[in-house]
Structures are given as structure tokens and as C-alpha cells.
Design an enzyme around this catalytic site. Structure first.
Site, PDB file in Angstrom:
ATOM      1  N   HIS A 192       0.836  -1.210   0.000  1.00  0.00           N
ATOM      2  CA  HIS A 192       0.000   0.000   0.000  1.00  0.00           C
ATOM      3  C   HIS A 192       0.868   1.257   0.000  1.00  0.00           C
ATOM      4  CE1 HIS A 192      -3.429   2.503   1.768  1.00  0.00           C
ATOM      5  NE2 HIS A 192      -2.376   3.215   2.147  1.00  0.00           N
ATOM      6  N   GLU A 193       1.818   1.303   0.909  1.00  0.00           N
ATOM      7  CA  GLU A 193       2.643   2.512   1.043  1.00  0.00           C
ATOM      8  C   GLU A 193       3.470   2.766  -0.222  1.00  0.00           C
ATOM      9  OE1 GLU A 193       2.273   4.706   3.249  1.00  0.00           O
ATOM     10  OE2 GLU A 193       0.938   3.534   4.539  1.00  0.00           O
ATOM     11  N   HIS A 226       1.733   4.715  -2.770  1.00  0.00           N
ATOM     12  CA  HIS A 226       1.844   6.177  -2.614  1.00  0.00           C
ATOM     13  C   HIS A 226       3.158   6.684  -3.206  1.00  0.00           C
ATOM     14  CE1 HIS A 226      -1.720   6.618  -0.182  1.00  0.00           C
ATOM     15  NE2 HIS A 226      -1.244   5.918   0.836  1.00  0.00           N
TER      16      HIS A 226
HETATM   17 ZN   LIG Z   1      -2.172   5.203   2.541  1.00  0.00          ZN
END
Ligand SMILES: [Zn+2]
Ligand SMILES: *[C@@H]1O[C@H](CO)[C@@H](O)[C@H](O)[C@H]1NC(C)=O
Ligand SMILES: *[C@@H]1O[C@H](CO)[C@@H](O)[C@H](O)[C@H]1NC(C)=O
Ligand SMILES: *[C@@H]1O[C@H](CO)[C@@H](O)[C@H](O)[C@H]1NC(C)=O
Length: 302
Positions: A213-214, A217
Site C-alpha cells: 500500500h505505502e 503512494h
Molecule cells: Zn495510505
């Protein structure tokens, strides 16, 4: 938000732990430190241009041209440096196997996108202040450990990450012309709670998907629920259905639908929601194309 209470709860839980901290349910929800309010003006301009230029509407319907190819047109190879920082009390609790399994989980998740990671460095540090990673300690640890250029993903796994979050990353932005010294973008990278690695002790979030997830980003993606609204631009990606609330757990039956008037149910299996690790399965073709576009715009060859 419930930052302080959960953080103190975790600290209390772990304070008495010995070598291997026990299974903790201190993190009831995924919390992440990234949203568009932290984006640079340049990123904001770019994501709007990519949204208008490539995608027609945030409708949740699939858009011709991006559906056909779920993978990036060209394979993208990203160098990655992993840094494990533990407190003295937790030294040895983050094993080599956890780190290797984390790296494998990252590549497994990104394999369908044609984005792959190559590990160029792994460091282990014991430092009580750095393991919390707040304020000037975060700058100090990155100054000491950051490896490579703006195209190198540096992930700092901290046993005591501050703020009651599971992770945070910097969104890409314009570092200026030429090849600026890494000290000018020293903050770039990701800080992640080390026990989210496979085999870590954070119940519900220990299959390594927090890092997946990170890194989304870091590659330029926003949350699927960005804006917390059923109207507006949301995450600026056309094929992720509108979503006005983040997801806890994996509420698939009945399907969660926070914007019933919009096409599509909530994309709870999307890596950019807040679901449990076991619930995460995919990026959309639109997100893949966005990551490839952001990579080309900001990080490739930098
Ligand atoms: Zn996030
Ligand atoms: C961790 O805690 C959860 C929630 O209490 C429980 O369901 C699970 O079985 C526990 N896992 C281990 C390995 O103890
Ligand atoms: C980028 O856009 C977001 C959302 O509109 C805003 O909160 C943020 O302040 C913007 N960034 C800058 C540097 O203007
Ligand atoms: C990056 O890591 C490699 C492999 O450990 C090492 O040889 C190199 O010196 C590191 N570079 C920096 C800038 O730390």
C-alpha cells in the site's frame, strides 16, 4: 482519528514484552500518514493533467484503452533499499526471514503491474530514538541510511513507528533540474511499522501488504477513498469506484457500497483502501497506468 490513544495502548502493551512481542490487536484499523493535503503543487498539477488527459470520468466504469492492458507498457525496475531499525529491547525480533518474505510479498503484489523491485541494500540498525522515527530523529536516520537516488525506493521499517500509523511515504514531486544532491530530498521514502512484515505481530496486518500500500503512494497513487466523498475527483483514477469511507476488515457480504448512487461497489480488495491484509488483492489498470506515468514524470532516470 484515534492516534494518541492507540499509540499509547501499543506502547503499554509492548513495554513489558520480551524478545518476541506477543500478537497484538492494538491496531484496530489501518491508518496511514498520506493524503493529498501533503502533496506538492507540482504533484497536484500533474495528477489533474493525467486525470483529464487520460481518463474521461470518475465513474467506476472501465475506460477503453486502459482496460486492455493491466500491466505497464514497459517493465519498470525499481531499486529498493530496506532499512530495519529496532529499539535495543526489540533487537533481533525482526528476522532476516521476515525481511526476505516482505521483499517477496512486495514483488508478488506488483507482478501483475509489470513493476518489479530489485533489492540493492539491506541495513539493520539498533537505535531507540530512530526506531520511533518522529521529527528530527526521522531526518537523522534518513541522513545516515538513505541509499541511491530519487529513483531508489528507501523503506525504513521501524519497530516503534510514531503516530499510531502503520506506515507513511512521500508522494513523488519535482526535485528540480539536473541531478540534485540526495540531501535536498532526504525525506523521500517510506517509514513502515516493522511488525507489518510477514510473520510480524500485528494481527490483521502482518502479511506485508502495508508495504505494498505505502509503495503505491511512493509510486504516485492516492487512497481510493481520497476526499471521503461520492463526488469530485476522488483519487483521480477513472476505474476505481467512488468511495466515501475507508474500509475496516473485509466486509464483502453484503458488499460495502458507500456511494450507492455511483457505479460500482467500494473497491475493498484494492491495495489503496484500508482493508485487512488478507482482503487486499489488486491494483486496477488505471492505477497501474498512473504509477507508470508518475514514474516516468518524476523518478525514472533521476
Ligand atoms: Zn495510505
Ligand atoms: C491473535 O489475536 C487474534 C485476536 O484476538 C486471534 O484471533 C488470533 O488467533 C491470534 N493469533 C495468534 C497467533 O495468537
Ligand atoms: C494539493 O492539493 C490538495 C487538495 O486540494 C491541497 O490540500 C494541498 O494543499 C495542495 N498542495 C499545495 C502545495 O498546494
Ligand atoms: C548503498 O548500498 C550499497 C550496498 O550495500 C552500498 O555498497 C552503498 O555504499 C550504499 N550507498 C550509500 C549512498 O549508502
Amino acid at each position: 482519528m484515534h492516534f494518541t490513544s492507540i499509540f499509547l495502548g501499543l506502547a503499554g502493551l509492548l513495554a513489558s514484552a520480551s524478545a518476541k512481542p506477543a500478537n497484538t490487536t492494538a491496531y484496530k484499523h489501518f491508518e496511514c500518514g498520506v493524503d493529498i493535503s501533503r502533496a506538492s503543487a507540482h504533484f497536484n498539477q500533474t495528477i489533474r493533467a493525467m486525470h483529464q488527459g487520460v481518463f474521461k470520468a470518475h465513474s467506476g466504469t472501465q475506460v477503453a484503452g486502459i482496460v486492455a492492458r493491466a500491466a505497464a507498457a514497459q517493465p519498470i525496475a525499481v531499486d529498493v533499499a530496506f532499512h530495519v531499525i529496532t529499539t535495543a529491547a526489540k533487537e533481533g525480533t525482526i528476522s532476516q526471514k521476515m525481511v526476505d518474505d516482505q521483499f517477496a510479498a512486495l514483488n508478488t503484489a506488483y507482478a501483475p503491474t509489470n513493476i518489479q523491485f530489485k533489492r540493492v541494500a539491506t541495513t539493520y540498525t539498533t537505535n531507540d530514538a530512530w526506531a520511533v522515527g518522529a521529527g528530527s530523529d526521522a531526518t537523522a536516520l534518513k541522513t545516515a541510511l538513505r541509499n541511491g537516488t530519487y529513483a531508489t525506493l528507501n523503506v525504513y521499517f521501524l519497530t516503534d513507528l510514531a503516530g499510531s500509523i502503520l506506515g507513511t511515504c512521500s508522494l513523488p514531486s519535482n526535485i528540480g533540474p539536473g541531478t540534485p544532491d540526495p540531501s535536498t530530498y532526504i525525506g523521500d521514502g517510506c517509514m513502515i511499522q516493522a511488525n507489518t512484515m510477514p510473520g510480524g505481530n500485528i494481527y490483521g496486518f502482518n502479511q506485508g501488504k502495508t508495504t505494498v500500500h505505502e509503495v503505491g503512494h511512493w509510486m504516485g497513487l492516492l487512497h481510493t477513498f481520497e476526499g471521503y466523498s461520492c463526488s469530485g475527483n476522488g483519487d483521480f483514477v477513472a476505474d476505481t469506484p467512488m468511495q466515501s469511507t475507508s474500509t475496516d476488515g473485509c466486509p464483502s457480504k453484503p458488499a460495502k457500497d458507500s456511494c450507492p448512487q455511483n457505479v460500482g461497489v467500494d473497491p475493498i480488495h484494492n491495495y489503496m483502501d484500508y482493508s485487512d491484509d488478507a482482503c487486499y488483492t489488486n491494483f486496477t489498470p488505471g492505477q497501474t497506468k498512473r504509477m507508470a506515468g508518475m514514474w516516468a514524470a518524476y523518478r525514472a532516470n533521476r
